[in-house]
Motif scaffolding. Sequence first.
Motif, mmCIF file in Angstrom:
data_model
loop_
_atom_site.group_PDB
_atom_site.id
_atom_site.type_symbol
_atom_site.label_atom_id
_atom_site.label_comp_id
_atom_site.label_asym_id
_atom_site.label_seq_id
_atom_site.Cartn_x
_atom_site.Cartn_y
_atom_site.Cartn_z
ATOM 1 N N SER A 70 0.819 -1.211 0.000
ATOM 2 C CA SER A 70 0.000 0.000 0.000
ATOM 3 C C SER A 70 0.852 1.260 0.000
ATOM 4 N N GLY A 71 2.083 1.144 0.500
ATOM 5 C CA GLY A 71 2.978 2.289 0.522
ATOM 6 C C GLY A 71 3.410 2.758 -0.847
ATOM 7 N N GLN A 72 3.073 2.001 -1.911
ATOM 8 C CA GLN A 72 3.409 2.399 -3.262
ATOM 9 C C GLN A 72 2.440 3.454 -3.810
ATOM 10 N N VAL A 73 1.298 3.637 -3.133
ATOM 11 C CA VAL A 73 0.277 4.558 -3.616
ATOM 12 C C VAL A 73 0.493 5.944 -3.008
ATOM 13 N N PRO A 74 0.534 6.993 -3.811
ATOM 14 C CA PRO A 74 0.726 8.344 -3.275
ATOM 15 C C PRO A 74 -0.381 8.749 -2.310
ATOM 16 N N ASP A 75 -0.114 9.753 -1.502
ATOM 17 C CA ASP A 75 -1.110 10.210 -0.545
ATOM 18 C C ASP A 75 -2.304 10.826 -1.283
ATOM 19 N N PRO A 76 -3.422 11.029 -0.575
ATOM 20 C CA PRO A 76 -4.637 11.507 -1.252
ATOM 21 C C PRO A 76 -4.461 12.813 -2.018
ATOM 22 N N VAL A 77 -3.716 13.757 -1.465
ATOM 23 C CA VAL A 77 -3.530 15.036 -2.145
ATOM 24 C C VAL A 77 -2.776 14.845 -3.459
ATOM 25 N N LEU A 78 -1.706 14.068 -3.419
ATOM 26 C CA LEU A 78 -0.918 13.861 -4.622
ATOM 27 C C LEU A 78 -1.708 13.054 -5.659
ATOM 28 N N TRP A 79 -2.466 12.051 -5.195
ATOM 29 C CA TRP A 79 -3.290 11.281 -6.147
ATOM 30 C C TRP A 79 -4.291 12.211 -6.843
ATOM 31 N N SER A 80 -4.877 13.150 -6.082
ATOM 32 C CA SER A 80 -5.817 14.097 -6.663
ATOM 33 C C SER A 80 -5.152 14.978 -7.714
ATOM 34 N N ARG A 81 -3.932 15.399 -7.457
ATOM 35 C CA ARG A 81 -3.195 16.221 -8.425
ATOM 36 C C ARG A 81 -2.884 15.419 -9.680
ATOM 37 N N MET A 82 -2.553 14.148 -9.498
ATOM 38 C CA MET A 82 -2.324 13.279 -10.651
ATOM 39 C C MET A 82 -3.609 13.126 -11.470
ATOM 40 N N ALA A 83 -4.751 12.985 -10.769
ATOM 41 C CA ALA A 83 -6.039 12.846 -11.455
ATOM 42 C C ALA A 83 -6.386 14.112 -12.222
ATOM 43 N N ASP A 84 -6.029 15.261 -11.678
ATOM 44 C CA ASP A 84 -6.286 16.525 -12.377
ATOM 45 C C ASP A 84 -5.578 16.569 -13.726
ATOM 46 N N GLN A 85 -4.463 15.850 -13.821
ATOM 47 C CA GLN A 85 -3.692 15.805 -15.058
ATOM 48 C C GLN A 85 -4.010 14.557 -15.902
ATOM 49 N N ASP A 86 -5.038 13.800 -15.477
ATOM 50 C CA ASP A 86 -5.408 12.565 -16.199
ATOM 51 C C ASP A 86 -4.227 11.605 -16.311
ATOM 52 N N GLN A 87 -3.380 11.547 -15.306
ATOM 53 C CA GLN A 87 -2.187 10.714 -15.401
ATOM 54 C C GLN A 87 -2.548 9.228 -15.348
ATOM 55 N N HIS A 88 -1.949 8.464 -16.224
ATOM 56 C CA HIS A 88 -2.179 7.025 -16.275
ATOM 57 C C HIS A 88 -0.923 6.343 -16.788
ATOM 58 N N ALA A 89 -0.813 5.052 -16.510
ATOM 59 C CA ALA A 89 0.395 4.329 -16.893
ATOM 60 C C ALA A 89 0.066 2.904 -17.306
ATOM 61 N N THR A 90 0.805 2.413 -18.268
ATOM 62 C CA THR A 90 0.765 1.012 -18.653
ATOM 63 C C THR A 90 2.174 0.464 -18.503
ATOM 64 N N ALA A 91 2.315 -0.851 -18.547
ATOM 65 C CA ALA A 91 3.632 -1.431 -18.317
ATOM 66 C C ALA A 91 3.839 -2.667 -19.183
ATOM 67 N N HIS A 92 5.095 -3.022 -19.319
ATOM 68 C CA HIS A 92 5.486 -4.237 -20.038
ATOM 69 C C HIS A 92 6.551 -4.945 -19.219
ATOM 70 N N VAL A 93 6.330 -6.213 -18.923
ATOM 71 C CA VAL A 93 7.291 -7.012 -18.176
ATOM 72 C C VAL A 93 8.216 -7.735 -19.148
ATOM 73 N N THR A 94 9.512 -7.581 -18.952
ATOM 74 C CA THR A 94 10.472 -8.232 -19.846
ATOM 75 C C THR A 94 10.929 -9.592 -19.338
ATOM 76 N N GLU A 95 11.037 -9.744 -18.007
ATOM 77 C CA GLU A 95 11.451 -11.039 -17.471
ATOM 78 C C GLU A 95 11.284 -11.064 -15.959
ATOM 79 N N GLY A 96 11.258 -12.296 -15.419
ATOM 80 C CA GLY A 96 11.217 -12.498 -13.981
ATOM 81 C C GLY A 96 12.082 -13.704 -13.627
ATOM 82 N N HIS A 97 12.701 -13.673 -12.460
ATOM 83 C CA HIS A 97 13.594 -14.766 -12.082
ATOM 84 C C HIS A 97 13.791 -14.797 -10.563
ATOM 85 N N TYR A 98 14.268 -15.935 -10.069
ATOM 86 C CA TYR A 98 14.656 -16.049 -8.663
ATOM 87 C C TYR A 98 16.048 -15.437 -8.506
#
Length: 230
Positions: free
Chosen positions: A134-162
């Motif tokens: 849960s600590g990865q999510v910004p605080d409410p004020v910052l999330w609201s500022r991000m929403a004001d800018q319509d900020q969004h993200a997608t991702a691509h995973v290249t690999e995973g390993h032990y």
Amino acid sequence: MGSRLPALSLSSYGAGWSANRRIAIGVAAVAVLLALAAVVALLTGGGTSHQTPERAAPAPTGSPSSSEATPKPSSGSGSVPTPPQIAEPVAYAKAAALMLWSYDTRDTGRDQQLAGMRAWMTTETKYADWASVSGQVPDPVLWSRMADQDQHATAHVTEGHYPGAFQQALADAPSAITEAYIYVVTVNGTQQIAWKNGGAGAEDRAVTLAVQCRPHHDCTLAALAPSVTQ
């Protein structure tokens, strides 16, 4: 064009594992006596490790959120995907990383984001470190500022390993994993960020996760490490 706000980043807002959680997860993942030192070093960032790359966006004024309470069930999960039915640790860790690196403030509130992330967690409270996730999510004020800018993200995973240290510890005591079936997995990938008026950017991402995969059960997320170990 509006100013760019920071990405929802795994390294920027994480609270890290508490000492008690690091010990519990480490003991569950490897032999209590033979491999404890190696795993503690792994989970606390010792050995060969590196931090997630710096965000391309400058950080505005505002403090990151601390440990969050369980989000309200009624809030829904917005654009956060439901956890997949996967029983293989690396595959689940890759899916979890993809979920963590993706968000959409245009149609998902902060409580919804937290509720969606919570659904990926193990229900075994002895091993679950919700604060590190849960600590990865910004605080409410910052999330609201991000929403004001319509900020969004997608991702691509290249690999995973032990990571090597986890593989070595497991080889030293292969039966130890059967206490809690928690596996340490590192995932690498890229994140693409966009906001209103055509703003966009991309950067590399990496995260080390603790994933619980008991036999004959789907995997779940237990915690995120405070640093990345390859």
